[in-house]
Enzyme design. Structure first.
Site, PDB file in Angstrom:
ATOM      1  N   ASN A 294     -12.014   9.265   1.079  1.00  0.00           N
ATOM      2  CA  ASN A 294     -11.065   9.429   2.578  1.00  0.00           C
ATOM      3  C   ASN A 294     -11.890  10.485   3.177  1.00  0.00           C
ATOM      4  O   ASN A 294     -11.738  11.753   2.633  1.00  0.00           O
ATOM      5  CB  ASN A 294      -9.259   9.288   1.776  1.00  0.00           C
ATOM      6  CG  ASN A 294      -9.168   9.402   2.924  1.00  0.00           C
ATOM      7  OD1 ASN A 294      -9.842   9.871   4.062  1.00  0.00           O
ATOM      8  ND2 ASN A 294      -7.529   8.724   2.972  1.00  0.00           N
TER       9      ASN A 294
ATOM     10  N   CYS B 230      -4.951  10.687   9.953  1.00  0.00           N
ATOM     11  CA  CYS B 230      -6.255   9.410   9.502  1.00  0.00           C
ATOM     12  C   CYS B 230      -5.670   8.806  10.679  1.00  0.00           C
ATOM     13  O   CYS B 230      -7.397   7.993  11.479  1.00  0.00           O
ATOM     14  CB  CYS B 230      -5.817   9.084   8.273  1.00  0.00           C
ATOM     15  SG  CYS B 230      -5.765  10.161   6.924  1.00  0.00           S
TER      16      CYS B 230
ATOM     17  N   HIS C 267      -8.827   2.064   7.966  1.00  0.00           N
ATOM     18  CA  HIS C 267      -9.215   3.618   7.580  1.00  0.00           C
ATOM     19  C   HIS C 267      -8.883   3.742   5.899  1.00  0.00           C
ATOM     20  O   HIS C 267      -8.798   2.606   5.571  1.00  0.00           O
ATOM     21  CB  HIS C 267      -7.889   4.218   8.037  1.00  0.00           C
ATOM     22  CG  HIS C 267      -7.752   5.795   6.957  1.00  0.00           C
ATOM     23  ND1 HIS C 267      -9.120   6.596   7.242  1.00  0.00           N
ATOM     24  CD2 HIS C 267      -6.782   6.053   6.140  1.00  0.00           C
ATOM     25  CE1 HIS C 267      -8.474   7.355   6.187  1.00  0.00           C
ATOM     26  NE2 HIS C 267      -7.135   7.394   5.897  1.00  0.00           N
TER      27      HIS C 267
HETATM   28  O1  UT7 Z   1      -5.338   9.209   4.245  1.00  0.00           O
HETATM   29  C1  UT7 Z   1      -4.073   9.405   4.793  1.00  0.00           C
HETATM   30  C2  UT7 Z   1      -3.434   8.652   3.198  1.00  0.00           C
HETATM   31  N1  UT7 Z   1      -3.285   8.594   2.470  1.00  0.00           N
HETATM   32  C3  UT7 Z   1      -3.107   7.676   1.941  1.00  0.00           C
HETATM   33  O2  UT7 Z   1      -3.136   6.448   2.388  1.00  0.00           O
HETATM   34  C4  UT7 Z   1      -3.166   7.608  -0.121  1.00  0.00           C
HETATM   35  C5  UT7 Z   1      -2.091   6.775  -0.504  1.00  0.00           C
HETATM   36  N2  UT7 Z   1      -1.559   6.703  -1.791  1.00  0.00           N
HETATM   37  C6  UT7 Z   1      -2.652   6.487  -2.912  1.00  0.00           C
HETATM   38  O3  UT7 Z   1      -4.227   6.168  -2.143  1.00  0.00           O
HETATM   39  C7  UT7 Z   1      -3.031   6.360  -4.503  1.00  0.00           C
HETATM   40  O4  UT7 Z   1      -1.159   6.480  -4.163  1.00  0.00           O
HETATM   41  C8  UT7 Z   1      -3.254   7.141  -5.450  1.00  0.00           C
HETATM   42  C9  UT7 Z   1      -4.203   7.210  -5.405  1.00  0.00           C
HETATM   43  C10 UT7 Z   1      -3.224   8.692  -4.614  1.00  0.00           C
HETATM   44  C11 UT7 Z   1      -2.780   7.471  -6.834  1.00  0.00           C
HETATM   45  O5  UT7 Z   1      -2.990   6.326  -7.007  1.00  0.00           O
HETATM   46  P1  UT7 Z   1      -1.369   5.431  -7.790  1.00  0.00           P
HETATM   47  O6  UT7 Z   1      -1.682   4.274  -7.862  1.00  0.00           O
HETATM   48  O7  UT7 Z   1      -0.007   5.631  -6.697  1.00  0.00           O
HETATM   49  O8  UT7 Z   1      -0.403   6.022  -8.424  1.00  0.00           O
HETATM   50  P2  UT7 Z   1       0.557   6.915  -9.028  1.00  0.00           P
HETATM   51  O9  UT7 Z   1       0.498   8.612  -8.220  1.00  0.00           O
HETATM   52  O10 UT7 Z   1       1.614   6.181  -8.868  1.00  0.00           O
HETATM   53  O11 UT7 Z   1       0.624   7.676 -10.921  1.00  0.00           O
HETATM   54  C12 UT7 Z   1       0.523   6.953 -11.547  1.00  0.00           C
HETATM   55  C13 UT7 Z   1       0.366   7.409 -12.696  1.00  0.00           C
HETATM   56  C14 UT7 Z   1       0.827   9.215 -13.041  1.00  0.00           C
HETATM   57  O12 UT7 Z   1       1.424   9.125 -14.776  1.00  0.00           O
HETATM   58  P3  UT7 Z   1       2.796   8.542 -14.941  1.00  0.00           P
HETATM   59  O13 UT7 Z   1       3.440   9.152 -14.787  1.00  0.00           O
HETATM   60  O14 UT7 Z   1       2.345   7.136 -14.997  1.00  0.00           O
HETATM   61  O15 UT7 Z   1       2.261   9.267 -17.113  1.00  0.00           O
HETATM   62  C15 UT7 Z   1       0.581   9.937 -12.424  1.00  0.00           C
HETATM   63  O16 UT7 Z   1       0.111  11.487 -13.468  1.00  0.00           O
HETATM   64  O17 UT7 Z   1      -1.664   7.959 -12.405  1.00  0.00           O
HETATM   65  C16 UT7 Z   1      -1.743   9.254 -13.151  1.00  0.00           C
HETATM   66  N3  UT7 Z   1      -2.181  10.026 -12.470  1.00  0.00           N
HETATM   67  C17 UT7 Z   1      -3.970   9.953 -12.771  1.00  0.00           C
HETATM   68  N4  UT7 Z   1      -4.150  10.216 -13.737  1.00  0.00           N
HETATM   69  C18 UT7 Z   1      -5.544  10.314 -13.721  1.00  0.00           C
HETATM   70  C19 UT7 Z   1      -2.505  10.411 -10.924  1.00  0.00           C
HETATM   71  N5  UT7 Z   1      -3.377  10.570 -10.625  1.00  0.00           N
HETATM   72  C20 UT7 Z   1      -4.561  10.501 -12.269  1.00  0.00           C
HETATM   73  C21 UT7 Z   1      -5.549  10.240 -11.902  1.00  0.00           C
HETATM   74  N6  UT7 Z   1      -6.918  10.531 -13.318  1.00  0.00           N
HETATM   75  N7  UT7 Z   1      -6.940  11.675 -10.842  1.00  0.00           N
END
Ligand code: UT7
Length: 335
Positions: free
Chosen positions: A291, A121, A261
């Site tokens: 992204n 990125c 970004h």
């Molecule tokens: O550009 C390159 C670098 N990349 C980035 O900068 C990305 C950085 N990270 C992010 O943008 C975020 O971490 C994500 C969008 C990938 C994920 O969001 P989050 O708020 O960090 O979610 P999480 O991974 O902590 O997951 C929270 C909950 C989990 O459920 P439990 O364990 O709390 O029951 C996940 O299983 O949300 C669940 N979850 C979803 N639920 C519905 C994860 N993805 C999804 C989804 N739909 N698509």
């Protein structure tokens, strides 16, 4: 090195171009593919849809060529005058040969040398730094820097934590020696290889050559530990930008636009908050494109080109796989 310390002068962005495919992948589409909801995606990422290059015959070079052609046609550039073409990408058409020479040939930049740069990125930002250095050294006069990624080619569309974020696109800028003292002012770029455990695509490289096993293990798709990457991204983008401002004697109020970004709307807002910058000064188009990795920053420059005035101070900042990150300060050089 600060631009004023360089002997060859300052580089300036003199033209921009961009391209995204027509086809949209909406949150509603994703609801049919994985266990997710429009509400979850919007509230956690700010994304509403992404563009996807569906045609399997078309690759990242197609996006890059379209963005370059847009720039060339809009600004009536003679491609034969281009000295160098740099394509920042993590989704090259092929491992070997690199994508940039093919792009250069297709846009008729026959007098250019061309190469790819892989810094995820941060690739476009790193690429600008390389190009600005080449101009400052007095070696070249017209450099095309393209950020392009067909992210849909490396995404596992059954992995809901990753597939919701990424989209395809490309953006391009032309760098030339500044004629009015405005342009590339300073940069602060960093990397940390320990980050590769948290964001990678394992299969098909020299560590894990492609095999039946790498396919079965899903190692040809992008993996990220989203939560950890999120924290690093906010902290490093804000810190890099603040260091740049401080060492150039600038304050938040002196910045006209932050060009961050586009990985997640919450990352963008948290970075702005950490920097004490109002969101009016922060450029965003993540809602429409998701992204697009190396393409996010040049696509912002393309979409908001009309908003920039000569003399505006822009801070570009990125964070991505590697880890790689950094910020650049530039004065917009044209109206
Ligand atoms: O550009 C390159 C670098 N990349 C980035 O900068 C990305 C950085 N990270 C992010 O943008 C975020 O971490 C994500 C969008 C990938 C994920 O969001 P989050 O708020 O960090 O979610 P999480 O991974 O902590 O997951 C929270 C909950 C989990 O459920 P439990 O364990 O709390 O029951 C996940 O299983 O949300 C669940 N979850 C979803 N639920 C519905 C994860 N993805 C999804 C989804 N739909 N698509």
């Amino acid at each position: 090195m600060h631009a004023s310390e360089r002997k060859g002068g300052k580089a300036a962005i003199t033209a921009v171009g961009g391209y995204v495919p027509e086809e949209r992948l909406t949150n509603q589409d994703l609801e049919q593919m994985v266990a997710t909801t429009d509400e979850w995606i919007r509230s956690r990422t700010g994304i509403e849809s992404r563009r996807i290059l569906k045609d399997p015959e078309k690759a990242t070079s197609y996006l890059a060529i379209k963005a370059a052609e847009n720039l060339i046609e809009k600004n009536q550039i003679d491609p034969l005058t281009i000295d160098m073409v740099l394509v920042a990408t993590i989704t090259p058409d092929l491992h070997v040969a690199s994508t940039a020479p093919y792009v250069a040939s297709q846009i008729n930049a026959q007098n250019a040398f061309a190469f790819d740069l892989q810094a995820a990125c941060s690739g476009f930002l790193y690429g600008l730094s390389v190009a600005a250095g080449k101009i400052a050294a007095g070696h070249y006069k017209k450099i095309l820097v393209i950020g392009a990624d067909k992210m849909s080619s490396i995404i596992d569309y059954s992995d809901r934590t990753t597939c919701i974020i990424f989209g395809d696109g490309a953006g391009a800028v032309l760098l030339e020696p500044s004629t009015n003292g405005m342009g590339w002012e300073d940069e602060y770029l960093r990397s940390n290889g320990m980050g590769r455990d948290l964001l990678h695509l394992k299969g098909g490289g020299s560590l894990h050559p492609a095999s039946q096993q790498t396919l079965e293990d899903g190692w040809h798709a992008l993996y990220q530990d989203g939560k950890s990457v999120f924290k690093h991204a906010v902290s490093e983008m804000a810190t890099a930008s603040e260091i740049l401002l401080e060492r150039n004697g600038l304050h938040q109020k002196d910045i006209d636009f932050l060009v961050p970004h586009q990985a997640n709307q919450r990352i963008i807002e948290a970075t702005a908050k950490k920097m004490d910058l109002p969101m009016e000064k922060v450029l965003c188009n993540i809602a429409d494109y998701g992204n697009t990795t190396a393409a996010t920053i040049p696509l912002l420059l393309h979409d908001f080109e009309c908003n920039f005035k000569k003399g505006d101070k822009l801070v570009l900042t990125a964070f991505g796989g590697g880890f790689t990150w950094g910020a650049a300060l530039l004065t917009w050089a044209y109206n």
